[in-house]
Design an enzyme around this catalytic site. Structure first.
Site, PDB file in Angstrom:
ATOM      1  N   ARG A 221      43.031  38.447  20.521  1.00 10.28           N
ATOM      2  CA  ARG A 221      44.253  38.860  21.210  1.00 10.28           C
ATOM      3  C   ARG A 221      45.463  38.435  20.378  1.00 10.28           C
ATOM      4  NH1 ARG A 221      43.846  37.871  26.404  1.00 10.28           N
ATOM      5  NH2 ARG A 221      46.053  37.718  26.864  1.00 10.28           N
TER       6      ARG A 221
ATOM      7  N   LYS B 140      50.641  37.999  31.753  1.00 16.04           N
ATOM      8  CA  LYS B 140      51.380  38.626  32.844  1.00 16.04           C
ATOM      9  C   LYS B 140      51.691  37.630  33.952  1.00 16.04           C
ATOM     10  CE  LYS B 140      48.462  42.055  32.883  1.00 16.04           C
ATOM     11  NZ  LYS B 140      47.691  43.233  33.279  1.00 16.04           N
TER      12      LYS B 140
ATOM     13  N   GLU C 227      45.192  46.265  33.992  1.00 16.81           N
ATOM     14  CA  GLU C 227      45.216  46.029  35.430  1.00 16.81           C
ATOM     15  C   GLU C 227      46.676  46.200  35.857  1.00 16.81           C
ATOM     16  OE1 GLU C 227      43.803  42.194  36.695  1.00 16.81           O
ATOM     17  OE2 GLU C 227      44.300  42.664  38.767  1.00 16.81           O
TER      18      GLU C 227
HETATM   19  P1  ATP Z   1      47.256  39.032  30.739  1.00 12.89           P
HETATM   20  O1  ATP Z   1      46.460  37.821  30.411  1.00 12.89           O
HETATM   21  O2  ATP Z   1      48.554  39.122  30.030  1.00 12.89           O
HETATM   22  O3  ATP Z   1      47.380  39.289  32.192  1.00 12.89           O
HETATM   23  P2  ATP Z   1      45.117  40.835  30.693  1.00 12.89           P
HETATM   24  O4  ATP Z   1      44.095  40.793  29.629  1.00 12.89           O
HETATM   25  O5  ATP Z   1      44.760  40.289  32.014  1.00 12.89           O
HETATM   26  O6  ATP Z   1      46.432  40.214  30.110  1.00 12.89           O
HETATM   27  P3  ATP Z   1      44.896  43.595  31.231  1.00 12.89           P
HETATM   28  O7  ATP Z   1      45.823  44.466  31.953  1.00 12.89           O
HETATM   29  O8  ATP Z   1      43.605  43.269  31.855  1.00 12.89           O
HETATM   30  O9  ATP Z   1      45.679  42.259  30.891  1.00 12.89           O
HETATM   31  O10 ATP Z   1      44.694  44.116  29.745  1.00 12.89           O
HETATM   32  C1  ATP Z   1      44.495  45.448  29.351  1.00 12.89           C
HETATM   33  C2  ATP Z   1      43.937  45.442  27.959  1.00 12.89           C
HETATM   34  O11 ATP Z   1      44.861  44.841  27.059  1.00 12.89           O
HETATM   35  C3  ATP Z   1      42.657  44.639  27.888  1.00 12.89           C
HETATM   36  O12 ATP Z   1      41.714  45.365  27.117  1.00 12.89           O
HETATM   37  C4  ATP Z   1      43.077  43.373  27.212  1.00 12.89           C
HETATM   38  O13 ATP Z   1      42.020  42.815  26.488  1.00 12.89           O
HETATM   39  C5  ATP Z   1      44.227  43.827  26.318  1.00 12.89           C
HETATM   40  N1  ATP Z   1      45.147  42.717  26.058  1.00 12.89           N
HETATM   41  C6  ATP Z   1      45.760  41.936  26.965  1.00 12.89           C
HETATM   42  N2  ATP Z   1      46.490  40.971  26.375  1.00 12.89           N
HETATM   43  C7  ATP Z   1      46.346  41.159  25.035  1.00 12.89           C
HETATM   44  C8  ATP Z   1      46.851  40.489  23.885  1.00 12.89           C
HETATM   45  N3  ATP Z   1      47.648  39.426  23.977  1.00 12.89           N
HETATM   46  N4  ATP Z   1      46.474  40.961  22.673  1.00 12.89           N
HETATM   47  C9  ATP Z   1      45.677  42.027  22.567  1.00 12.89           C
HETATM   48  N5  ATP Z   1      45.165  42.700  23.606  1.00 12.89           N
HETATM   49  C10 ATP Z   1      45.496  42.277  24.836  1.00 12.89           C
HETATM   50 MG    MG Z   2      43.382  40.861  33.373  1.00 10.21          MG
END
Ligand code: ATP
Ligand code: MG
Length: 553
Positions: A257, A267, A33
C-alpha cells in the site's frame, strides 16, 4: 530507440497468464468500501487496476464493497465515482456487493448443506478465546456439532430476524488447528439489524468481508484480484471458499500500500479529522483525499504520473510527499498561466510617467510556445512587494533600493529616487523614474539590471484572497508517531491572506484555469470563490522549500 519500461510483478504474471492461454483477456476490479472519500492511496490502486485493464485490453469493474450497513453512505458512493472519473478512468461495470446478497446467502446455504458451516451461539469473546493463539490450536465448541438440518433452520431464522444482534453467527467449518488464524472457523455471517444504503431493510444478516470479497470476484469472473499486503493471510481462505463452492477461480495478488510522509492514509483517521473539525471537510485542500487534491488544483495527470513513478512493490515503504508535489509542479510549470499578484503592497509612483496608462503584453507561459499572451495595464502608480524594497540594502541586493535600478516584469526599468515615510518613519511609498527606451521586447536602453520584480497597476488591481497550505502534520511518519495522531497537526497548515492585489486578467479566471503567480507559487480558484470575492488556493510552492530545510540540518 525508446527505452522500454520494465514490467512490474503483476504485469509479469498477467503476461504469463495471457501467453499460456490461462486467460484470453484479463478482468480486474477496484473495490472501495463506500465509508469515506478516496485518498491518494486509493489512487495508486485505481491507476493499477484500471491501468492494467487498459494496457491489456481487458475489463475493469468498479465494485462497491458495501457489506457494512452502519458505516456506508450514498454520499461516499457519489464521491468515489466522481473521483475515479476525474482521475481519467472509465469502468466497464458499476457493481455492488449488496446486489449479491441473495447469491452470497445461497453460497452460505450450500456450505451448510455440505457440513462446512454451522451456527454458533457463543459470544464474540468466547469465540475469540476458543480460537487459540498463533502458537496454540483452537478448540471447537458444542455448537459445531449441530446437524445440517439444525443449522439450516437456524440460519433461515437468523435471516428472518428471529434473533438480536450478536446472538448468533454463522461460521465456516475449516480448521481449528491451522497456523493461519483466519482459517480457524471464521465467522462468515453476522446479525445486524441496520438499514443499508441500498438494500434498505431487506436484510438483517450481513456477510463478512472474507465471505463477500472472493465470491464477488468469482461472480464477476475477475481474473486478477489485486489488493494490499495486509490481505496475504486472507488468501488461503479466499481460495478455500472458491474451491468448496466450486466457482470461478479468481486469484488474489498483493502489493504494498502507499504510505506517504506528513499525512495519514486511512479513511478512519481522515473521518476523525473531519468529525473533530481539524479540517473543514473531506475536500479541505490539506487533506490527502482525491477530492481535496482536485480542489487544491492538482492536475489528475500529475497524480497518475506520481502513481507511475512510485511503481508497484511487494514491500511497504514511506513515500516522500515531496515527490507528489514535484509531479504537480512539473505538470503546472508546463501548463499554468503566469500572472502577477502582489501580496504585501508597497506603492511605487513613476514620477516621469506622463501617460494615463498603457497596455503591455506579457507571455502567458514561457514554457509553452502556443501559450499566447495577455494584456497588462501599466500606469503611474503601481504596487510592488514590500519585501522587494530595502531602504538600506546590503551588497548584492538586486531588488529596489534608493538609487538602484530594477526591471518591472514585462515593462520598464525603473530607478528609485525618493523614499516617502509617515510620522513614525514607516515607508509609505517610493518614487521612481522609468527609462522609456527600456520597454520589454523593445529595449534599446543598453542598461542591464539583475533584478526583475512583479507588480500591478493600483488603479487596475483586482482584490482577492489567497489560502496558503502547508503539510497537515509536523512529523514525517504520522502513523508511527506516539500518542494521538491529531496532536501532530501542523498549526500553520493554513495561512490566509485576506487581501492581495492581482493583475486584472485574473478577474475572468475560471475554476479550470491554473496559474503561476510569478515568484509566489501555483494557484487556482478555490471552490468557495465567487465573482464578487475571488479566493485562490496555493496548489504548490514554486520550489521544494522543505528539501532546503532538510539539507540545512
Ligand atoms: P482505509 O484503510 O483507508 O480505510 P481500505 O483498504 O479500507 O482503506 P477500501 O475502500 O477497502 O479501503 O479500499 C479499496 C481498494 O483500495 C482496496 O483494494 C485497497 O487495498 C486499496 N487501497 C486502500 N488504501 C490503499 C493504499 N494506501 N495504497 C494502495 N492501495 C490502497
Ligand atoms: Mg476497508
Amino acid at each position: 530507440m525508446s527505452e522500454e519500461k520494465s514490467l512490474n510483478f503483476i504485469e509479469e504474471i498477467i503476461e504469463q497468464d495471457l501467453a499460456s492461454g490461462k486467460y484470453s483477456s484479463i478482468h480486474t476490479r477496484f473495490p472501495p468500501e463506500p465509508n469515506g472519500y478516496l485518498h491518494i492511496g486509493h489512487a495508486k490502486s485505481i491507476c493499477l487496476n484500471f491501468g492494467l485493464a487498459n494496457k491489456y485490453g481487458g475489463k475493469v469493474n468498479l465494485r462497491f464493497d458495501d457489506t457494512n450497513p452502519t458505516t456506508e453512505d450514498t454520499e461516499y458512493v457519489q464521491s468515489i465515482k466522481a473521483d475515479v472519473q476525474w482521475l481519467g478512468f472509465n469502468w466497464t461495470s458499476e457493481l455492488y456487493t449488496s446486489d449479491y446478497f441473495e447469491q452470497l446467502y445461497e453460497f452460505a446455504v450450500s456450505l451448510i448443506n455440505k457440513g462446512l458451516a454451522y451456527v454458533d451461539d457463543s459470544t464474540s469473546e468466547v469465540i475469540a478465546t476458543q480460537k487459540g493463539t498463533p502458537t496454540q490450536p483452537g478448540i471447537r465448541n458444542e455448537f459445531s456439532n449441530r446437524t445440517v438440518a439444525e443449522n439450516l433452520d437456524l440460519f433461515i431464522a437468523m435471516r428472518a430476524g428471529k434473533y438480536k444482534d450478536g446472538e448468533k453467527v454463522l461460521r465456516a467449518k475449516v480448521d481449528m488447528n491451522s497456523p493461519n488464524m483466519h482459517m480457524r472457523d471464521p465467522i462468515i455471517y453476522r446479525i445486524k439489524h441496520a438499514h443499508h444504503h441500498r438494500s434498505g431493510d431487506a436484510w438483517c444478516i450481513y456477510p463478512m468481508y472474507d465471505f463477500a470479497h472472493g465470491q464477488s470476484d468469482a461472480i464477476e469472473q475477475i481474473t486478477h484480484s489485486i489488493c494490499t499486503l495486509e490481505f496475504i493471510p486472507h488468501r488461503e481462505l479466499y481460495n478455500w471458499f472458491i474451491q468448496q463452492l466450486n466457482i470461478f477461480p479468481s486469484h488474489q495478488y498483493e502489493f504494498a500500500r502507499l504510505n506517504m510522509t506528513y499525512t495519514v492514509m486511512s479513511k478512519r483517521k481522515l473521518l476523525q479529522l473531519v468529525q473533530d473539525n481539524c479540517v473543514t471537510a473531506w475536500d479541505d485542500p490539506r487533506m490527502p483525499t482525491i477530492s481535496a487534491m482536485r480542489r487544491r488544483g492538482y492536475p489528475a495527470a500529475a497524480i497518475r504520473e506520481f502513481c507511475d513513478k512510485i511503481g508497484i512493490a511487494k514491500r511497504e515503504n514511506l513515500i516522500d510527499i515531496g515527490l507528489l508535489e514535484f509531479c504537480v509542479r512539473e505538470n503546472l510549470n508546463k501548463t499554468a498561466q503566469r500572472r502577477m499578484v502582489v501580496f504585501d503592497p508597497l506603492k511605487v509612483v513613476i514620477t516621469n510617467y506622463e501617460a494615463a496608462e498603457e497596455i503591455l503584453l506579457s507571455e502567458n507561459n514561457p514554457e509553452d510556445e502556443h501559450g499566447g499572451s495577455r494584456e497588462v495595464p501599466f500606469s503611474r502608480a503601481l504596487y510592488i512587494e514590500r519585501d522587494d524594497f530595502m531602504e538600506v540594502a546590503p551588497k548584492k541586493y538586486f531588488r529596489l533600493a534608493p538609487g538602484q535600478m530594477v526591471r518591472l516584469k514585462s515593462a520598464y526599468i525603473i530607478q528609485c529616487n525618493e523614499v516617502i515615510k509617515d510620522a513614525e518613519g514607516n515607508v509609505t511609498e517610493v518614487h521612481c523614474t522609468y527609462i522609456p527606451e527600456s520597454r520589454s521586447g523593445n529595449d534599446t536602453s543598453g542598461i542591464h539590471v539583475k533584478g526583475t520584480l512583479h507588480w500591478v497597476s493600483i488603479a487596475h488591481a483586482v482584490i482577492a484572497e489567497v489560502r496558503m497550505y502547508d503539510r497537515l502534520f509536523t512529523v514525517e511518519n504520522v502513523a508511527e508517531a506516539e500518542g494521538d495522531f491529531k496532536s501532530y497537526i501542523n498549526p500553520q497548515s493554513l495561512q490566509v491572506i485576506e487581501k492581495v492585489y492581482a493583475e486584472p486578467a485574473l478577474k475572468n479566471t475560471t475554476f479550470e484555469d491554473r496559474h503561476q503567480f510569478i515568484r509566489k507559487g501555483y494557484f487556482c480558484l478555490d471552490a468557495v470563490s465567487s465573482p464578487d470575492k475571488l479566493v485562490f488556493n496555493r496548489t504548490v510552492t514554486l520550489k521544494d522549500t522543505w528539501a532546503k530545510e532538510v539539507k540545512k540540518v
